[in-house]
Design a protein around this motif. Structure first.
Motif, PDB file in Angstrom:
ATOM      1  N   ASP A 115       0.845  -1.181   0.000  1.00 15.54           N
ATOM      2  CA  ASP A 115       0.000   0.000   0.000  1.00 15.54           C
ATOM      3  C   ASP A 115       0.883   1.234   0.000  1.00 15.54           C
ATOM      4  O   ASP A 115       1.598   1.511   0.951  1.00 15.54           O
ATOM      5  CB  ASP A 115      -0.902  -0.011   1.242  1.00 15.54           C
ATOM      6  N   ASP A 171      -1.719  13.894   9.959  1.00 13.05           N
ATOM      7  CA  ASP A 171      -2.593  13.550   8.845  1.00 13.05           C
ATOM      8  C   ASP A 171      -3.724  14.556   8.759  1.00 13.05           C
ATOM      9  O   ASP A 171      -3.799  15.513   9.551  1.00 13.05           O
ATOM     10  CB  ASP A 171      -3.101  12.112   8.944  1.00 13.05           C
ATOM     11  N   LYS A 213      -6.376   8.128  -5.752  1.00 14.72           N
ATOM     12  CA  LYS A 213      -6.128   6.726  -6.087  1.00 14.72           C
ATOM     13  C   LYS A 213      -4.946   6.520  -7.022  1.00 14.72           C
ATOM     14  O   LYS A 213      -4.261   5.511  -6.941  1.00 14.72           O
ATOM     15  CB  LYS A 213      -7.385   6.107  -6.719  1.00 14.72           C
ATOM     16  N   TYR A 227      -8.118  13.995  -0.439  1.00 13.72           N
ATOM     17  CA  TYR A 227      -7.548  13.018   0.490  1.00 13.72           C
ATOM     18  C   TYR A 227      -7.512  11.637  -0.180  1.00 13.72           C
ATOM     19  O   TYR A 227      -8.473  11.214  -0.814  1.00 13.72           O
ATOM     20  CB  TYR A 227      -8.410  12.957   1.751  1.00 13.72           C
ATOM     21  N   ALA A 228      -6.380  10.973  -0.062  1.00 19.21           N
ATOM     22  CA  ALA A 228      -6.202   9.604  -0.576  1.00 19.21           C
ATOM     23  C   ALA A 228      -6.569   9.478  -2.051  1.00 19.21           C
ATOM     24  O   ALA A 228      -7.397   8.646  -2.428  1.00 19.21           O
ATOM     25  CB  ALA A 228      -7.008   8.614   0.257  1.00 19.21           C
ATOM     26  N   SER A 266       1.135   9.539   5.936  1.00 18.48           N
ATOM     27  CA  SER A 266       1.113   8.640   4.791  1.00 18.48           C
ATOM     28  C   SER A 266       0.898   9.472   3.545  1.00 18.48           C
ATOM     29  O   SER A 266       0.599  10.673   3.608  1.00 18.48           O
ATOM     30  CB  SER A 266       0.002   7.588   4.937  1.00 18.48           C
ATOM     31  N   TRP A 267       1.037   8.830   2.383  1.00 25.19           N
ATOM     32  CA  TRP A 267       0.859   9.556   1.124  1.00 25.19           C
ATOM     33  C   TRP A 267      -0.601   9.862   0.829  1.00 25.19           C
ATOM     34  O   TRP A 267      -0.899  10.595  -0.125  1.00 25.19           O
ATOM     35  CB  TRP A 267       1.510   8.782  -0.020  1.00 25.19           C
ATOM     36  N   LYS A 268      -1.505   9.346   1.642  1.00 22.77           N
ATOM     37  CA  LYS A 268      -2.901   9.778   1.534  1.00 22.77           C
ATOM     38  C   LYS A 268      -3.023  11.280   1.779  1.00 22.77           C
ATOM     39  O   LYS A 268      -3.950  11.930   1.307  1.00 22.77           O
ATOM     40  CB  LYS A 268      -3.756   9.046   2.566  1.00 22.77           C
ATOM     41  N   ASP A 269      -2.080  11.806   2.564  1.00 21.98           N
ATOM     42  CA  ASP A 269      -2.160  13.194   3.024  1.00 21.98           C
ATOM     43  C   ASP A 269      -1.220  14.112   2.259  1.00 21.98           C
ATOM     44  O   ASP A 269      -0.827  15.165   2.761  1.00 21.98           O
ATOM     45  CB  ASP A 269      -1.828  13.240   4.521  1.00 21.98           C
ATOM     46  N   PHE A 306       0.058   4.060   0.444  1.00 24.09           N
ATOM     47  CA  PHE A 306      -0.421   4.985   1.453  1.00 24.09           C
ATOM     48  C   PHE A 306      -0.251   4.447   2.880  1.00 24.09           C
ATOM     49  O   PHE A 306      -0.815   4.978   3.807  1.00 24.09           O
ATOM     50  CB  PHE A 306      -1.903   5.286   1.230  1.00 24.09           C
ATOM     51  N   ILE A 346      -0.654  10.991  -7.241  1.00 24.09           N
ATOM     52  CA  ILE A 346      -0.578  11.805  -6.033  1.00 24.09           C
ATOM     53  C   ILE A 346       0.160  13.118  -6.273  1.00 24.09           C
ATOM     54  O   ILE A 346       0.260  13.943  -5.353  1.00 24.09           O
ATOM     55  CB  ILE A 346       0.069  11.041  -4.860  1.00 24.09           C
TER      56      ILE A 346
END
Length: 560
Positions: A50, A440, A395, A392-393, A347-350, A52, A398
């Motif tokens: 993952d 985050d 898919k 956010y996040a 995480s890379w979601k943020d 993220f 990024i």
């Protein structure tokens, strides 16, 4: 065939398309076909991890000690990396590391260790069951894979050899073993040996320079924690010059620049405003985070822009110019000192907490130095179209413009929602709470709510977590006589966007009179379809929505 397998095949096909597309865009070096192949392989390998993920691995790294020798003419490195940290899973230690190197030795706590590769993970058997700490030492040599945006590149500019790294997001492991996640920050010692004509630059402070025959070793040390994606090596026959930054509390810090001789004159002009960038952003957010080390910029042979490696930004050769066309880009990288380098995403979601904040910092700087009109024109340049992902996040990409520009717009609209006093207090509180650590989007939302006393669930849902795109409005208007025998302007608004059912937002309406007088009314929209009515003067001439550009909105009149 099971549905799960079908989904996996579809995902791999998507990855293949994306990799080949971006391989044509990224500045790649050497044998392009070989690099495309290696990019494809590594991205497919990473598809099982993952991107993220937060720091779910069972280690917590506290120190990296990297000793690396560069052989750019052979495109080779010889290195020894020590990784020190805490261990939770006492059966094994797992580090991210590409498997293409010739490994001479792996030691755990000063003893030879059994190890194996699981894809691009170095797995070390841990026989010291009772130990809560570990020290892994890996000696290796070979040619690093040059992946992503250029994770380890041997290049030439005219007749000069250059070496540079660019680890973001997950490619530090192409040249040293690490826990390659932004959530695991550590201290860094890095020593770089190269031919004496080369000046080797990295993060933190330069501790010493050692002459070793025809080689020179540069020893760098950080006193602040650093994420792996921000660790950098830049080595070339640089010339250097510097400026000084005087901090908010009279601390003095060097701003060090490293460029090739033919770029020296351009760089002295292009880099001249860095003290102003640092001072203005420190006034906004708090003191420059790495004042005990340095800020610096180094010329790199990269065609896509610049990279905010901690305390030493790498800036592409083509962007160092007397024309100063790229001031906003350099300012953006300085802003990452606060947003990304000091306050690092969990995480890379943020990722928008990095790029959206740095992008809005551009607008805030120009507002502070050039005035309100500069803020408006800068925000107008950030308008985005056709974004189909949540902030956010996201898919797939990024690093899309949406992350940068919509991120900036969200902060701009949050400022409108909270007012200037609470907004800037929120940013300072957020920075102070999470400096040198990780945060985050939920952490940021919590600070916003605690500072302002407002419930911001709807705001963050519509702009960050759930909503896609922007507000889209169709409107009609009419003038009629009110019950008070006055003229009344009635405006019917219909939200027509597909990315979110309806947004709540304040909207300003500028009323213009034939005499030249103007005044502004504000209404708060809380439904998909809204009718706004208010009295207008007899010499009413026209109206304008959002005259000061506070909304990420597209407005279309249905009047013929």
């Amino acid at each position: 065939m099971k549905v799960k397998n079908k989904i996996l095949i579809i995902l791999i096909l998507i990855i293949v398309v994306v990799v080949f597309f971006f391989s044509g865009i990224y500045f790649l070096y050497g044998d392009k076909l070989g690099i495309v192949r290696d990019n494809l392989r590594l991205v497919v390998d990473f598809a099982t991890v993952d991107l993220f993920e937060e720091n779910k691995r069972e280690i917590d790294v506290t120190n990296y000690n990297i000793d690396i020798e560069l052989f750019p003419r052979k495109e080779k490195i010889v290195a020894k990396t020590r990784v020190i940290g805490l261990i939770r899973n006492k059966k094994k230690i797992e580090l991210d590391f590409c498997d293409n190197f010739n490994i001479h030795s792996v030691q755990l706590n000063n003893s030879t260790a059994d190890y194996y590769f699981d894809g691009n993970k170095l797995v070390i058997e841990n026989n010291e069951i009772n130990s809560d700490t570990f020290e892994v030492s890996v000696s290796y040599e070979g040619t690093p894979k040059n992946l992503g945006f250029g994770s380890f590149a041997f290049t030439e500019w005219k007749d000069d050899i250059m070496v540079s790294t660019l680890n973001e997001p997950v490619f530090a492991s192409t040249w040293f073993p690490c826990n390659d996640t932004p959530a695991d920050k550590a201290l860094l010692n890095i020593s770089i040996t190269a031919d004496s004509e080369m000046v080797s630059v990295s993060n933190g402070k330069l501790i010493s320079v050692e002459k070793k025959g025809e080689k020179t070793k540069y020893n760098w040390l950080t006193v602040y924690p650093i994420a792996t994606y921000l660790i950098a090596i830049y080595s070339a026959p640089y010339q250097s010059f510097n400026q000084q930054y005087v901090g908010l509390y009279s601390d003095t810090m060097n701003i060090d620049y490293y460029v090739l001789p033919d770029k020296l004159e351009d760089a002295e002009f292009a880099f001249a405003d860095h003290p102003s960038y640092l001072k203005t952003l420190s006034d906004l957010y708090g003191e420059y985070p790495f004042i005990k080390e340095k800020y610096g910029a180094a010329q790199i042979n990269w065609s896509q822009g610049a990279m905010e490696s901690q305390t030493i930004t790498g800036i592409g050769t083509n962007f160092i110019s007397k024309a100063k066309f790229f001031s906003s880009m350099m300012l953006h990288e300085v802003a990452h000192s606060w947003w990304g380098n000091s306050v690092t995403p969990k995480s890379w979601k943020d990722i928008w907490l990095n790029e959206g904040f740095a992008t809005y910092s551009e607008a805030l700087y120009w507002e502070k130095t050039k005035g309100k009109s500069a803020l408006i024109s800068t925000m107008e340049s950030f308008r985005v179209e056709n974004d189909v992902e949540t902030l956010y996040a996201p898919k797939m990409n990024i690093f899309s413009k949406m992350i940068y520009n919509k991120g900036a717009w969200v902060l701009h609209m949050l400022r409108r929602e909270l007012g200037d006093t609470l907004f800037f207090k929120t940013l300072r509180n957020y920075y102070k709470k999470f400096q040198y650590g990780n945060a985050d989007t939920y952490d940021f939302k919590k600070v916003c709510e605690e500072t302002s006393g407002k419930d911001l669930r709807k705001f963050f849902d519509q702009w960050v977590f759930v909503g896609k795109g922007k507000i889209e409005i169709d409107y009609k208007w009419d003038i009629k006589n009110s019950e008070k025998n006055k003229k009344e302007l009635s405006i019917s608004l219909a939200q027509t966007q597909n990315g979110y059912e309806w947004y709540d937002f304040p909207i300003d309406i500028l009323i213009k009179e034939d005499s030249g007088n103007e005044f502004t009314l504000t209404r708060y929209i809380t439904s998909k379809d809204t009718v706004i009515s208010f009295d207008i003067p007899d010499d009413f001439s026209s109206f304008e929505f959002d005259p000061e550009s506070w909304l990420l909105v597209s407005i279309r009149s249905l009047e013929k």
